[in-house]
Design a protein around this motif. Structure first.
Motif, PDB file in Angstrom:
ATOM      1  N   TYR A  75       0.790  -1.221   0.000  1.00 57.95           N
ATOM      2  CA  TYR A  75       0.000   0.000   0.000  1.00 57.95           C
ATOM      3  C   TYR A  75       0.830   1.283   0.000  1.00 57.95           C
ATOM      4  CZ  TYR A  75      -3.635  -3.370   1.070  1.00 57.95           C
ATOM      5  OH  TYR A  75      -4.482  -4.444   1.020  1.00 57.95           O
ATOM      6  N   GLU A  76       1.959   1.256   0.681  1.00 55.42           N
ATOM      7  CA  GLU A  76       2.788   2.461   0.723  1.00 55.42           C
ATOM      8  C   GLU A  76       3.282   2.832  -0.672  1.00 55.42           C
ATOM      9  OE1 GLU A  76       6.560   4.255   3.281  1.00 55.42           O
ATOM     10  OE2 GLU A  76       5.692   2.309   3.820  1.00 55.42           O
ATOM     11  N   LYS A  77       3.741   1.825  -1.419  1.00 56.52           N
ATOM     12  CA  LYS A  77       4.195   2.064  -2.783  1.00 56.52           C
ATOM     13  C   LYS A  77       3.013   2.447  -3.686  1.00 56.52           C
ATOM     14  CE  LYS A  77       8.232  -1.007  -2.732  1.00 56.52           C
ATOM     15  NZ  LYS A  77       8.825  -2.236  -3.327  1.00 56.52           N
ATOM     16  N   ALA A  78       1.881   1.800  -3.451  1.00 57.81           N
ATOM     17  CA  ALA A  78       0.689   2.098  -4.261  1.00 57.81           C
ATOM     18  C   ALA A  78       0.294   3.558  -4.111  1.00 57.81           C
ATOM     19  CB  ALA A  78      -0.471   1.193  -3.846  1.00 57.81           C
ATOM     20  N   ILE A  79       0.327   4.061  -2.879  1.00 58.47           N
ATOM     21  CA  ILE A  79      -0.014   5.472  -2.628  1.00 58.47           C
ATOM     22  C   ILE A  79       0.918   6.389  -3.403  1.00 58.47           C
ATOM     23  CG2 ILE A  79       0.023   7.274  -0.845  1.00 58.47           C
ATOM     24  CD1 ILE A  79      -1.016   5.113   1.118  1.00 58.47           C
ATOM     25  N   LYS A  80       2.199   6.056  -3.419  1.00 57.07           N
ATOM     26  CA  LYS A  80       3.192   6.865  -4.134  1.00 57.07           C
ATOM     27  C   LYS A  80       2.831   6.980  -5.614  1.00 57.07           C
ATOM     28  CE  LYS A  80       8.033   6.648  -5.609  1.00 57.07           C
ATOM     29  NZ  LYS A  80       9.288   5.855  -5.552  1.00 57.07           N
ATOM     30  N   TYR A  81       2.467   5.852  -6.229  1.00 58.70           N
ATOM     31  CA  TYR A  81       2.153   5.882  -7.658  1.00 58.70           C
ATOM     32  C   TYR A  81       0.776   6.490  -7.936  1.00 58.70           C
ATOM     33  CZ  TYR A  81       6.372   3.384  -8.966  1.00 58.70           C
ATOM     34  OH  TYR A  81       7.683   3.050  -9.189  1.00 58.70           O
ATOM     35  N   TYR A  82      -0.183   6.290  -7.030  1.00 59.89           N
ATOM     36  CA  TYR A  82      -1.465   6.978  -7.182  1.00 59.89           C
ATOM     37  C   TYR A  82      -1.242   8.489  -7.212  1.00 59.89           C
ATOM     38  CZ  TYR A  82      -4.561   2.919  -6.392  1.00 59.89           C
ATOM     39  OH  TYR A  82      -5.253   1.734  -6.510  1.00 59.89           O
ATOM     40  N   ALA A 114     -10.486  11.971  -8.620  1.00 61.56           N
ATOM     41  CA  ALA A 114     -11.307  11.877  -7.403  1.00 61.56           C
ATOM     42  C   ALA A 114     -11.282  10.464  -6.829  1.00 61.56           C
ATOM     43  CB  ALA A 114     -12.742  12.312  -7.708  1.00 61.56           C
ATOM     44  N   LYS A 115     -11.353   9.463  -7.710  1.00 60.47           N
ATOM     45  CA  LYS A 115     -11.336   8.071  -7.265  1.00 60.47           C
ATOM     46  C   LYS A 115      -9.992   7.725  -6.620  1.00 60.47           C
ATOM     47  CE  LYS A 115     -15.387   6.534  -8.535  1.00 60.47           C
ATOM     48  NZ  LYS A 115     -16.336   5.906  -7.612  1.00 60.47           N
ATOM     49  N   TYR A 116      -8.896   8.185  -7.242  1.00 60.86           N
ATOM     50  CA  TYR A 116      -7.577   7.873  -6.697  1.00 60.86           C
ATOM     51  C   TYR A 116      -7.355   8.561  -5.352  1.00 60.86           C
ATOM     52  CZ  TYR A 116      -6.423   5.793 -11.198  1.00 60.86           C
ATOM     53  OH  TYR A 116      -6.406   5.004 -12.313  1.00 60.86           O
ATOM     54  N   LYS A 117      -7.832   9.789  -5.222  1.00 63.26           N
ATOM     55  CA  LYS A 117      -7.702  10.492  -3.947  1.00 63.26           C
ATOM     56  C   LYS A 117      -8.462   9.753  -2.848  1.00 63.26           C
ATOM     57  CE  LYS A 117      -6.813  15.198  -5.597  1.00 63.26           C
ATOM     58  NZ  LYS A 117      -7.349  16.584  -5.736  1.00 63.26           N
ATOM     59  N   ILE A 153      -6.479   6.652  -1.929  1.00 65.19           N
ATOM     60  CA  ILE A 153      -5.343   7.012  -1.084  1.00 65.19           C
ATOM     61  C   ILE A 153      -5.797   7.217   0.359  1.00 65.19           C
ATOM     62  CG2 ILE A 153      -3.683   8.863  -0.587  1.00 65.19           C
ATOM     63  CD1 ILE A 153      -3.403   9.235  -3.645  1.00 65.19           C
ATOM     64  N   GLU A 154      -6.905   7.923   0.516  1.00 64.73           N
ATOM     65  CA  GLU A 154      -7.445   8.190   1.855  1.00 64.73           C
ATOM     66  C   GLU A 154      -7.785   6.886   2.576  1.00 64.73           C
ATOM     67  OE1 GLU A 154     -11.328  10.443   3.793  1.00 64.73           O
ATOM     68  OE2 GLU A 154     -10.637  11.017   1.794  1.00 64.73           O
ATOM     69  N   ILE A 155      -8.404   5.959   1.854  1.00 67.83           N
ATOM     70  CA  ILE A 155      -8.779   4.666   2.442  1.00 67.83           C
ATOM     71  C   ILE A 155      -7.524   3.892   2.859  1.00 67.83           C
ATOM     72  CG2 ILE A 155      -9.753   2.389   1.915  1.00 67.83           C
ATOM     73  CD1 ILE A 155     -11.806   3.887   0.123  1.00 67.83           C
ATOM     74  N   LEU A 156      -6.530   3.858   1.971  1.00 70.25           N
ATOM     75  CA  LEU A 156      -5.307   3.119   2.265  1.00 70.25           C
ATOM     76  C   LEU A 156      -4.559   3.721   3.454  1.00 70.25           C
ATOM     77  CD1 LEU A 156      -3.877   2.337  -1.306  1.00 70.25           C
ATOM     78  CD2 LEU A 156      -5.108   0.812   0.233  1.00 70.25           C
TER      79      LEU A 156
END
Length: 387
Positions: A29-36, A64-67, A70-73
């Motif tokens: 998830y940490e890496k996913a947030i970076k790329y989002y 909007a979906k990616y934000k 990110i918030e959920i993660l």
């Protein structure tokens, strides 16, 4: 040069988004947030440079979906960290299905004040074939397009239709299809239809409802590969509903749009029934005012209102506009009574509804439908209507 910059931003942003989704699925998830965040930055840059591009709304939805993701993660990681554990899995349902007994909106056709011609068209296209399939040896329409001005009941009547036939409802939107499974959106389309066929095969009718269908099916001059594959998959799936093994399934695809003229002709043909959902005429506006004011009359006295006058004053107003007008009148009076501390905890109050209450709100609120807009729908209906 501008075209190259546009495609770089889109392609690089899409690449980062695809990486984010893959990492998200793996639990990194940490890496996913970076790329989002990287994808959001590039798509935002694209919007600032090309705000009028045909895909602008699509990428706004994507951001909007990616934000939100990110918030959920981030919240999930915080909770896991506080508990001294690992992040674990943040699950996402592949296909969201609303079964009849799970829907909070239980309205049927009789509960809707207007749209009698639309109800009749949907009875012919959907309700009668579901109730008496033996009378249709040649099959029945699988694709129905509802088009017309915003706020006139396309979504509401689709839900009422699902309730009429006790159908499972699968809600699809361009943002969900493209953002949730970016990089494999065509697989998601296949999942939606596979699940729909599975449910329909058991005897339960299914409606796949696609809101803002023009966002998926319009012709883009600058679409990227993933969008094209997704669109082609939709075409294949809709064509597949007409094949012999699927032709008698109680499965329908209903698309709703405010902009039918943006639809690609190939997709228009897949929607065999194309039904105009018009704005309310004078008599319907009067009935709508009566319907909503009757609900208020349990608290406020409402015996001196000129409903004909209210209907006359709201030419060009949608059904949603009229609901909002009456609600705003309610809010204004409730505020007035609260300010005077003259309201009661329950039951009726002495305050009457007056014409002035409504006139003030109507004068402040402009109609959402213009004569030019109505003319555009009439022209499109003359060319493509099929009820």
């Amino acid at each position: 040069m501008a075209s190259m910059a546009m495609h770089y931003l889109v392609e690089k942003g899409t690449e980062y988004a695809r990486l984010a989704v893959e990492l998200d699925k793996k639990g990194e998830y940490e890496k996913a947030i970076k790329y989002y965040k990287a994808a959001i930055e590039l798509f935002s840059k694209y919007l600032s440079l090309y705000p009028d591009n045909s895909l602008a709304d699509f990428y706004k939805d994507l951001i909007a979906k990616y934000k939100l993701r990110i918030e959920i993660l981030e919240k999930h990681m915080e909770k896991a960290s506080a508990a001294g554990g690992s992040p674990g899995d943040v699950s996402k349902d592949d296909v969201e299905i609303l079964m009849p007994d799970k829907r909070s909106n239980k309205k049927k056709f009789d509960d809707l004040v207007d749209l009698e011609d639309v109800k009749k068209a949907l009875k012919r296209a959907v309700i009668y074939p579901v109730k008496t399939p033996h009378l249709y040896p040649l099959g029945w329409p699988k694709g129905i397009l509802l088009f017309g001005p915003p706020g006139c009941g396309k979504t509401e009547i689709s839900i009422a239709l699902a309730n009429e036939i006790n159908a499972a409802l699968i809600n699809v939107s361009p943002a969900t299809i493209m953002s949730k499974w970016l990089g494999e959106s065509e697989k998601n389309v296949a999942k939606v239809f596979n699940k729909a066929r599975e449910i329909a095969s058991s005897g339960t009718p299914v409606i796949i409802f696609i809101d803002e269908v023009d966002g998926l099916f319009q012709e883009y001059s600058d679409e990227v590969g993933g969008e094209k594959r997704m669109r082609n998959q939709f075409l294949m799936e809709m064509d597949g509903l007409k094949e012999k093994e699927n032709s008698k399934l109680p499965l329908f695809v209903i698309g709703a749009t405010n902009k039918p003229w943006k639809l690609d002709i190939g997709f228009i043909r897949r929607f065999e029934k194309r039904v105009y959902v018009p704005p309310p005429d004078r008599e319907v506006r009067k009935a709508l005012f009566k319907y909503y004011i009757d609900k208020l009359s349990s608290v406020y006295k409402a015996d001196e209102l000129d409903l004909d006058k209210l209907a006359e004053m709201t030419e060009g107003y949608s059904s949603a506009d009229i609901a909002s007008i009456v609600k705003e009148v309610q809010n204004n009076i409730a505020e007035e009574l609260n300010e005077r501390q003259d309201g009661k905890a329950s039951g009726s109050v002495e305050r009457r509804l007056t014409m002035e209450d409504f006139v003030q709100v109507i004068n402040r609120r402009k109609p959402s439908i213009s004569p030019k807009m109505i003319e555009a729908y009439k022209i499109w209906y003359e060319q493509h209507g099929a009820t």
